[in-house]
Scaffold this motif. Structure first.
Motif, mmCIF file in Angstrom:
data_model
loop_
_atom_site.group_PDB
_atom_site.id
_atom_site.type_symbol
_atom_site.label_atom_id
_atom_site.label_comp_id
_atom_site.label_asym_id
_atom_site.label_seq_id
_atom_site.Cartn_x
_atom_site.Cartn_y
_atom_site.Cartn_z
ATOM 1 N N PHE A 1 -6.587 0.560 -7.827
ATOM 2 C CA PHE A 1 -5.628 1.433 -7.157
ATOM 3 C C PHE A 1 -5.679 2.848 -7.714
ATOM 4 O O PHE A 1 -5.143 3.768 -7.133
ATOM 5 N N TYR B 1 -4.767 -6.165 3.993
ATOM 6 C CA TYR B 1 -5.644 -5.242 3.253
ATOM 7 C C TYR B 1 -6.806 -5.963 2.593
ATOM 8 O O TYR B 1 -7.900 -5.433 2.493
ATOM 9 N N TRP C 1 -8.577 0.125 -2.706
ATOM 10 C CA TRP C 1 -7.332 -0.625 -2.506
ATOM 11 C C TRP C 1 -7.575 -2.018 -1.941
ATOM 12 O O TRP C 1 -6.932 -2.975 -2.379
ATOM 13 N N ILE D 1 7.079 -8.548 3.464
ATOM 14 C CA ILE D 1 6.314 -7.488 4.140
ATOM 15 C C ILE D 1 5.185 -6.957 3.248
ATOM 16 O O ILE D 1 4.023 -6.919 3.670
ATOM 17 N N PRO D 2 5.471 -6.569 1.988
ATOM 18 C CA PRO D 2 4.355 -6.109 1.143
ATOM 19 C C PRO D 2 3.270 -7.171 0.973
ATOM 20 O O PRO D 2 2.087 -6.855 1.033
ATOM 21 N N ILE E 1 1.044 -0.393 -1.328
ATOM 22 C CA ILE E 1 0.330 -0.543 -0.053
ATOM 23 C C ILE E 1 1.296 -0.499 1.118
ATOM 24 O O ILE E 1 1.061 0.162 2.119
ATOM 25 N N MET E 2 2.457 -1.184 0.964
ATOM 26 C CA MET E 2 3.402 -1.215 2.084
ATOM 27 C C MET E 2 3.968 0.179 2.363
ATOM 28 O O MET E 2 3.974 0.631 3.499
ATOM 29 N N PHE E 3 4.419 0.860 1.301
ATOM 30 C CA PHE E 3 5.025 2.174 1.511
ATOM 31 C C PHE E 3 4.037 3.143 2.146
ATOM 32 O O PHE E 3 4.381 3.912 3.037
ATOM 33 N N VAL E 4 2.791 3.094 1.684
ATOM 34 C CA VAL E 4 1.790 3.986 2.254
ATOM 35 C C VAL E 4 1.527 3.607 3.715
ATOM 36 O O VAL E 4 1.399 4.479 4.581
ATOM 37 N N SER E 5 1.510 2.290 4.001
ATOM 38 C CA SER E 5 1.267 1.839 5.377
ATOM 39 C C SER E 5 2.346 2.304 6.345
ATOM 40 O O SER E 5 2.065 2.610 7.500
ATOM 41 N N ILE F 1 1.183 -7.323 4.167
ATOM 42 C CA ILE F 1 0.256 -6.188 4.259
ATOM 43 C C ILE F 1 -0.859 -6.327 3.221
ATOM 44 O O ILE F 1 -2.020 -6.000 3.483
ATOM 45 N N LEU F 2 -0.483 -6.866 2.052
ATOM 46 C CA LEU F 2 -1.484 -7.086 0.999
ATOM 47 C C LEU F 2 -2.574 -8.043 1.501
ATOM 48 O O LEU F 2 -3.771 -7.816 1.277
#
Lengths: 283, 265
Positions: free
Chosen positions: A244, A33, A250, A25-26, B122-126, A29-30
């Motif tokens: 960051f 982004y 970001w 998941i991270p 990034i994930m936690f903020v999303s 999303i990365l």
């Protein structure tokens, strides 16, 4: 009674799902982004490859990436080369194996941040090493080449990652059947020859494992270059952190993280291929 | 083999020199933490305990310590629980994609810290979770899991399955057997895993630096102090205490780990 397979799956699922989710998941999303852009305080969500174009054409990024790979490579070589004799010593030359393995792993359990910080104190202009050498009258000027350069980063990281090199090599040395070495001796090989033709080739898997365990995390190390690297020893992680933090960009940070990760992956794969072919050849 | 022993007589000397290299930076902090001067250099100026005495009065330090204890405690419990069940599955059962699962849980060891940190931020903020201790706990559980799994795997390796079968035969339920037979036998392994994962979390910096927001953990607090030369002696004193704490925890963990496995390392 449920079947063995379903029990195994059920018990291991929480752990593998947790890791799987927190990796995929991270990263997903990365990736998203990295195709967005930062416009002052808000994020523009139109898909564009502008970050990639910017990152790949920026000479600073390329420079830091090359330096990170170079430093991590030097650290890997230095750590493995320094560690191999120790692993050999523990495997073949001492009866107190457990004590030695414990002695080697204890320093690793102290805070990484503090160990790196300690090297800064040792290598500094008014630091421990310079003051010791001065008071022994071995030098009359403090040495300036010690801190804030690539050498300091390599030395500090080689210290921090030592156990990660020693343990895999030790395990692969332990696995060697002593009768193979006896056979080599009986067939007239000198100790040096039997080391290079029997022992070393058989420890290639250990060397490869040690190298990967050290190389991959080292490329992305933040603390060591930040504390002892100075401007000459900055690495890619420092630039990512700036995006960051202070620069507050970001999406560009995400792009840089991904580029770093892909580069590390490619170099690691190349290394494994080269090392296994080399290992086969000496045999 | 005798010929090998005579070969390379310098090896023991090298091994001792290597130990000096390993221990010098670690022992330096305690040595200079007792030094009566603000500059870390030889010669030492005389012994003092004042740097330690000043620590207790620093409120931000105490708060950071509490944050670290909370994060470490919860992350240790979470990663050890996940690791306990996973390790049992890996040692006891054969199931589809077992190798993949075993490899996957080791993944946190080999991803560069900066990538874990930036992608998790990034994930936690999303998903609407602001940088906080909760975020750090989730991250540290992830990082500590490989340690928990490997320790628990070696604990289950030594475990004699027939004891469980005997309990079933004597009429215990699955849960009863786990609670009354399995758990007591592997409990030294559990304690070792709790201590090790706690230490991993307690010493972790980069992830906490990205995810802790305005609730710094102890390493993040130390990072903020490192820049100020005037604070240096206090940082050394704090570092020395942490060093001692980490090593004590590890020695205790090692003791418990050995009680589970008779084979050496």
């Amino acid at each position: 009674m449920r079947s063995e397979a379903s029990k195994g799956l059920a018990l291991s699922a929480p752990a593998s799902l947790y890791v799987g989710a927190l990796v995929s998941i991270p990263l997903g999303i990365l990736v998203v982004y990295s195709f967005w852009t930062q416009t002052y305080v808000s994020i523009d969500k139109t898909f564009t490859a502008v970050n990639y174009r910017e990152a790949l054409t920026d000479p600073l990024v390329r420079h830091l990436l090359v330096r990170s790979i170079f430093i991590a490579g030097m650290v890997t070589i230095a750590t493995v080369a320094l560690a191999y004799p120790i692993a050999y010593f523990i495997a073949f030359r001492t009866q107190k194996k457990t004590l030695w393995l414990l002695l080697i792993t204890i320093p690793f359990w102290s805070s990484y941040l503090l160990r790196v910080f300690s090297w800064k104190l040792i290598l500094g202009f008014n630091g421990v090493l310079n003051s010791a050498l001065l008071s022994l009258n071995l030098i009359d000027q403090p040495l300036t080449f010690l801190l804030y350069n690539e050498l300091a980063v390599v030395l500090t990281l080689a210290h921090a990652w030592a156990p990660f090199a020693i343990l895999p090599i030790y395990v692969s040395l332990q696995k060697i059947d002593p009768s193979l070495l006896e056979a080599a001796t009986d067939l007239g090989l000198s100790p040096a020859e039997s080391f290079f033709r029997v022992t070393l080739p058989m420890t290639v898997p250990g060397i490869v494992a040690a190298s990967l365990i050290i190389f991959i995390p080292t490329v992305g190390d933040y603390v060591t270059p930040a504390l002892v690297g100075g401007s000459e020893g900055k690495m890619i992680a420092n630039l990512i952190q700036v995006q960051f933090g202070a620069a507050n960009n970001w999406p560009l940070g995400a792009t840089l993280s991904l580029i770093a990760m892909v580069t590390v992956g490619l170099v690691a794969i190349l290394f494994v291929v080269l090392a296994t072919t080399a290992g086969r050849r000496i045999r | 083999m005798t010929r090998f022993r005579r070969y390379l007589p310098g090896l023991p000397a090298y091994a001792f020199a290597y130990l000096v290299f390993l221990y010098t930076p670690v022992l330096l902090l305690p040595v200079f933490s007792f030094n009566d001067g603000t500059i870390v250099a030889f010669p030492l100026k005389g012994l003092t305990l004042k740097w330690y005495a000043q620590l207790g009065a620093q409120e931000t330090l105490i708060r950071a310590l509490f944050n670290s204890l909370i994060v470490g405690g919860i992350a240790a419990l979470a990663s050890t629980s996940l690791g306990l069940f996973a390790a049992r599955a890996y040692v006891r059962y054969r199931f589809p994609a077992k190798e993949m699962s075993e490899g996957l849980v080791m993944l946190p060891l080999v991803i560069p810290g900066i990538i874990v940190a930036s992608s998790m931020l990034i994930m936690f903020v999303s998903i609407g979770l602001k940088p906080s201790l909760t975020a750090v706990i989730l991250g540290h559980t992830f990082l500590a899991l490989p340690f928990a799994v490997s320790i628990m795997k070696s604990a289950f390796d030594e475990f004699d399955q027939s004891l469980e079968e005997a309990a079933y035969d004597l009429g215990e339920t699955i849960i009863g057997t786990f609670r009354r037979v399995t758990l007591p036998i592997v409990s030294p392994g559990i304690i070792a895993s709790l201590l090790v994962t706690f230490t991993v979390s307690f010493d972790e910096f980069v992830l906490a630096f990205f995810l802790s927001g305005n609730q710094p953990t102890l390493p993040v607090y130390i990072w903020s102090q490192i820049r100020f030369p005037a604070k240096l002696p206090n940082t050394l004193a704090l570092g020395s205490i942490l060093l001692l704490a980490s090593i004590l925890l590890l020695v205790v963990a090692e003791y418990f780990r050995r009680r589970t496995s008779k084979t050496s390392i």
